[in-house]
Design a protein around this motif. Structure first.
Motif, PDB file in Angstrom:
ATOM      1  N   TYR A 275       0.839  -1.195   0.000  1.00  0.00           N
ATOM      2  CA  TYR A 275       0.000   0.000   0.000  1.00  0.00           C
ATOM      3  C   TYR A 275       0.875   1.247   0.000  1.00  0.00           C
ATOM      4  N   ALA A 276       0.256   2.367  -0.326  1.00  0.00           N
ATOM      5  CA  ALA A 276       0.883   3.682  -0.222  1.00  0.00           C
ATOM      6  C   ALA A 276      -0.129   4.611   0.418  1.00  0.00           C
ATOM      7  N   ASP A 277       0.338   5.486   1.284  1.00  0.00           N
ATOM      8  CA  ASP A 277      -0.595   6.393   1.949  1.00  0.00           C
ATOM      9  C   ASP A 277      -0.012   7.789   2.065  1.00  0.00           C
ATOM     10  N   ALA A 278      -0.864   8.733   2.423  1.00  0.00           N
ATOM     11  CA  ALA A 278      -0.455  10.127   2.596  1.00  0.00           C
ATOM     12  C   ALA A 278      -1.414  10.785   3.572  1.00  0.00           C
ATOM     13  N   TYR A 279      -0.928  11.817   4.225  1.00  0.00           N
ATOM     14  CA  TYR A 279      -1.769  12.584   5.145  1.00  0.00           C
ATOM     15  C   TYR A 279      -1.439  14.065   4.975  1.00  0.00           C
ATOM     16  N   SER A 280      -2.362  14.906   5.332  1.00  0.00           N
ATOM     17  CA  SER A 280      -2.160  16.341   5.107  1.00  0.00           C
ATOM     18  C   SER A 280      -3.046  17.173   6.017  1.00  0.00           C
ATOM     19  N   GLY A 281      -2.645  18.411   6.170  1.00  0.00           N
ATOM     20  CA  GLY A 281      -3.424  19.424   6.877  1.00  0.00           C
ATOM     21  C   GLY A 281      -3.060  20.779   6.295  1.00  0.00           C
ATOM     22  N   SER A 282      -3.903  21.748   6.417  1.00  0.00           N
ATOM     23  CA  SER A 282      -3.634  23.048   5.780  1.00  0.00           C
ATOM     24  C   SER A 282      -3.917  24.202   6.726  1.00  0.00           C
ATOM     25  N   THR A 283      -3.247  25.321   6.451  1.00  0.00           N
ATOM     26  CA  THR A 283      -3.442  26.545   7.213  1.00  0.00           C
ATOM     27  C   THR A 283      -3.015  27.725   6.340  1.00  0.00           C
ATOM     28  N   GLN A 284      -3.152  28.933   6.855  1.00  0.00           N
ATOM     29  CA  GLN A 284      -2.756  30.138   6.131  1.00  0.00           C
ATOM     30  C   GLN A 284      -1.435  30.657   6.696  1.00  0.00           C
ATOM     31  N   LEU A 285      -0.531  31.049   5.795  1.00  0.00           N
ATOM     32  CA  LEU A 285       0.776  31.560   6.203  1.00  0.00           C
ATOM     33  C   LEU A 285       1.155  32.780   5.375  1.00  0.00           C
ATOM     34  N   SER A 286       2.020  33.593   5.939  1.00  0.00           N
ATOM     35  CA  SER A 286       2.639  34.686   5.194  1.00  0.00           C
ATOM     36  C   SER A 286       4.039  34.250   4.799  1.00  0.00           C
ATOM     37  N   VAL A 287       4.352  34.388   3.529  1.00  0.00           N
ATOM     38  CA  VAL A 287       5.635  33.942   2.987  1.00  0.00           C
ATOM     39  C   VAL A 287       6.292  35.111   2.269  1.00  0.00           C
ATOM     40  N   SER A 288       7.586  35.266   2.458  1.00  0.00           N
ATOM     41  CA  SER A 288       8.319  36.309   1.745  1.00  0.00           C
ATOM     42  C   SER A 288       9.426  35.671   0.924  1.00  0.00           C
ATOM     43  N   GLY A 289       9.828  36.370  -0.128  1.00  0.00           N
ATOM     44  CA  GLY A 289      10.863  35.850  -1.006  1.00  0.00           C
ATOM     45  C   GLY A 289      11.806  36.943  -1.426  1.00  0.00           C
ATOM     46  N   LYS A 290      12.161  36.923  -2.715  1.00  0.00           N
ATOM     47  CA  LYS A 290      13.122  37.897  -3.226  1.00  0.00           C
ATOM     48  C   LYS A 290      12.534  39.296  -3.258  1.00  0.00           C
ATOM     49  N   SER A 291      11.263  39.407  -3.630  1.00  0.00           N
ATOM     50  CA  SER A 291      10.618  40.717  -3.709  1.00  0.00           C
ATOM     51  C   SER A 291      10.325  41.219  -2.303  1.00  0.00           C
ATOM     52  N   PRO A 292      10.284  42.523  -2.114  1.00  0.00           N
ATOM     53  CA  PRO A 292       9.944  43.055  -0.783  1.00  0.00           C
ATOM     54  C   PRO A 292       8.500  42.734  -0.411  1.00  0.00           C
ATOM     55  N   GLY A 293       8.251  42.636   0.874  1.00  0.00           N
ATOM     56  CA  GLY A 293       6.911  42.328   1.338  1.00  0.00           C
ATOM     57  C   GLY A 293       6.679  40.828   1.368  1.00  0.00           C
ATOM     58  N   SER A 294       5.460  40.444   1.714  1.00  0.00           N
ATOM     59  CA  SER A 294       5.119  39.029   1.812  1.00  0.00           C
ATOM     60  C   SER A 294       3.747  38.795   1.192  1.00  0.00           C
ATOM     61  N   VAL A 295       3.449  37.542   0.939  1.00  0.00           N
ATOM     62  CA  VAL A 295       2.160  37.170   0.380  1.00  0.00           C
ATOM     63  C   VAL A 295       1.533  36.122   1.290  1.00  0.00           C
ATOM     64  N   THR A 296       0.205  36.129   1.346  1.00  0.00           N
ATOM     65  CA  THR A 296      -0.520  35.128   2.117  1.00  0.00           C
ATOM     66  C   THR A 296      -0.821  33.943   1.211  1.00  0.00           C
ATOM     67  N   VAL A 297      -0.512  32.750   1.688  1.00  0.00           N
ATOM     68  CA  VAL A 297      -0.723  31.546   0.890  1.00  0.00           C
ATOM     69  C   VAL A 297      -1.438  30.502   1.747  1.00  0.00           C
TER      70      VAL A 297
ATOM     71  N   TYR B   8      -6.590  11.791   5.214  1.00  0.00           N
ATOM     72  CA  TYR B   8      -5.696  10.640   5.092  1.00  0.00           C
ATOM     73  C   TYR B   8      -6.107   9.886   3.844  1.00  0.00           C
ATOM     74  N   GLU B   9      -5.131   9.596   2.967  1.00  0.00           N
ATOM     75  CA  GLU B   9      -5.404   8.933   1.698  1.00  0.00           C
ATOM     76  C   GLU B   9      -4.545   7.682   1.582  1.00  0.00           C
ATOM     77  N   ILE B  10      -5.113   6.650   0.974  1.00  0.00           N
ATOM     78  CA  ILE B  10      -4.401   5.383   0.876  1.00  0.00           C
ATOM     79  C   ILE B  10      -4.811   4.618  -0.375  1.00  0.00           C
ATOM     80  N   VAL B  11      -3.851   3.918  -0.959  1.00  0.00           N
ATOM     81  CA  VAL B  11      -4.105   2.930  -2.008  1.00  0.00           C
ATOM     82  C   VAL B  11      -3.724   1.580  -1.426  1.00  0.00           C
ATOM     83  N   LEU B  12      -4.632   0.640  -1.445  1.00  0.00           N
ATOM     84  CA  LEU B  12      -4.396  -0.665  -0.835  1.00  0.00           C
ATOM     85  C   LEU B  12      -5.083  -1.756  -1.646  1.00  0.00           C
ATOM     86  N   PRO B  13      -4.694  -3.006  -1.433  1.00  0.00           N
ATOM     87  CA  PRO B  13      -5.294  -4.099  -2.194  1.00  0.00           C
ATOM     88  C   PRO B  13      -6.809  -4.168  -2.012  1.00  0.00           C
TER      89      PRO B  13
END
Length: 379
Positions: free
Chosen positions: A109-131, A249-254
């Motif tokens: 089998y193969a499985d995966a799990y996840s959760g999400s939230t909101q964050l502010s991220v900054s990079g090369k450009s000045p300021g930040s973006v919400t993702v 939670y996601e899974i592929v199984l027999p």
């Protein structure tokens, strides 16, 4: 016309007029609409890349596999320890049901799990973006095979769990380019190397689901607090910055017998008040008929589950597919009935024609026998 002493008539095609002509035109129009509906049905059912993990995992094998998802309530208590405990339970269940990997190092089998939230991220450009930040674990990108524009994915096998994957929108917002693998972004004062950039799904259902999610997160003034721009990172790293519940939670199984995989998940996975969904086969004829049967109730949720955007997209695609199935069937009904009537009439006419030919052949044979009898008898 007289030919060889016989009267022969030219066979003329029957002329259609009045009601018959109108019926033919209506049948042709409805046939075209039926074909169009079923063509759109095929397009809708094949639009989502998140529903085909079982086919990818099976590869060229003859074994049956099923993709199953567990969507957890917002007040759920599933954590990494719960996932590890379930994996052990799953292994025992395979042994009890005499299900073994074909090779010593192969995975069942193969499985995966996840959760999400909101964050502010900054990079090369000045300021930040919400993702929208999605914390991922296991084989997340098996279930969400987003197209890579540069670099690669993140996985549990990474030596350091601090790499991130940006979607194209986030990359352009921060760097003005999608070719940014190896660069860094800053989140909560900590730098994270960029593993790669992916192209987000652009099918109609996913786009609608993301728009709906952003609108639902708007504040009273109409300003959206959720962003369609996304970043993917290790669940452990994201959870370390802000406690993050696992909501999927996601899974592929027999699935040696149809329904085995979902039944095993329902009985063994601690879903609580959540929802278990079998992704494999959800767009089959029986699956769409099931959607039609509970069409109105699908909008009612009483279990406190907030579906991630990919499940909302799949549910929307299911509804469209069910509607197209109904339309294609209804549009094709009258042409099918008319065609059946025409075929029955043609069959009856051919049977009658064959009967008349056989009767005339018998009469001719009798007359020929009489003639021979009279001639041989000198009469």
């Amino acid at each position: 016309m007289i030919r060889r002493g016989r009267f022969e008539r030219h066979r003329r095609l029957p002329r259609l007029h009045g009601g018959k002509l109108a019926l033919l035109i209506a049948c042709l129009i409805q046939t075209a609409l039926s074909v169009f509906s079923f063509a759109m049905l095929g397009k809708v059912t094949g639009a989502l890349i998140t529903q085909s993990a079982a086919d990818v995992w099976r590869g060229g094998s003859d074994e049956r596999f099923a993709q199953v998802s567990a969507f957890l309530p917002v007040n759920g208590t599933i954590d990494l320890d719960s996932i590890r405990s379930f994996r052990a339970t799953l292994e025992n269940a395979f042994v009890q049901n005499s299900i073994f990997a074909p090779e010593p190092d192969a995975r069942l089998y193969a499985d995966a799990y996840s959760g999400s939230t909101q964050l502010s991220v900054s990079g090369k450009s000045p300021g930040s973006v919400t993702v929208t930040a999605i914390g991922v674990g296991g084989d997340y990108f098996l279930f969400h095979p987003l197209q890579l524009l540069s670099g690669g994915y993140v996985s549990d096998e990474d030596y350091m769990a601090d790499r991130v994957v940006l979607d194209a929108q986030t990359a352009f917002n921060l760097f003005g380019s999608s070719d940014v693998a190896g660069m860094e972004v800053t989140i909560n004062g900590k730098t994270f190397p960029i593993a790669g950039v992916v192209k987000s799904e652009d099918d109609f259902a996913t786009a609608a689901a993301l728009d709906a999610g952003a609108e639902a997160s708007s504040d009273p003034t109409g300003v959206q607090s959720a962003s369609k721009a996304m970043i993917y990172m290790s669940y452990a790293a994201l959870n370390a910055m802000a406690e993050l519940p696992i909501d999927c939670y996601e899974i592929v199984l027999p699935d040696p017998v149809s329904g085995f995989a979902k039944k095993l998940m329902t009985e063994k996975f601690p879903v609580g008040e959540g929802v278990i969904v079998q992704n494999t086969g959800r767009f089959s004829l029986s699956g769409l008929i099931s959607v039609i049967g509970k069409f109105g109730k699908r909008v009612m949720t009483t279990n406190g589950v907030i579906y991630p955007y990919w499940e909302n997209a799949a549910r929307m695609a299911e509804s469209y597919a069910a509607l197209l199935l109904i339309l294609g069937t209804l549009f094709g009904l009258m042409p099918a009935v008319c065609l059946t009537i025409v075929l029955v009439k043609l069959t009856v006419r051919e049977i009658k024609r064959g009967y008349y030919k056989a009767a005339h052949a018998i009469e001719d044979r009798v007359e020929e026998n009489k003639r021979k009898h009279y001639v041989s008898g000198g009469i």
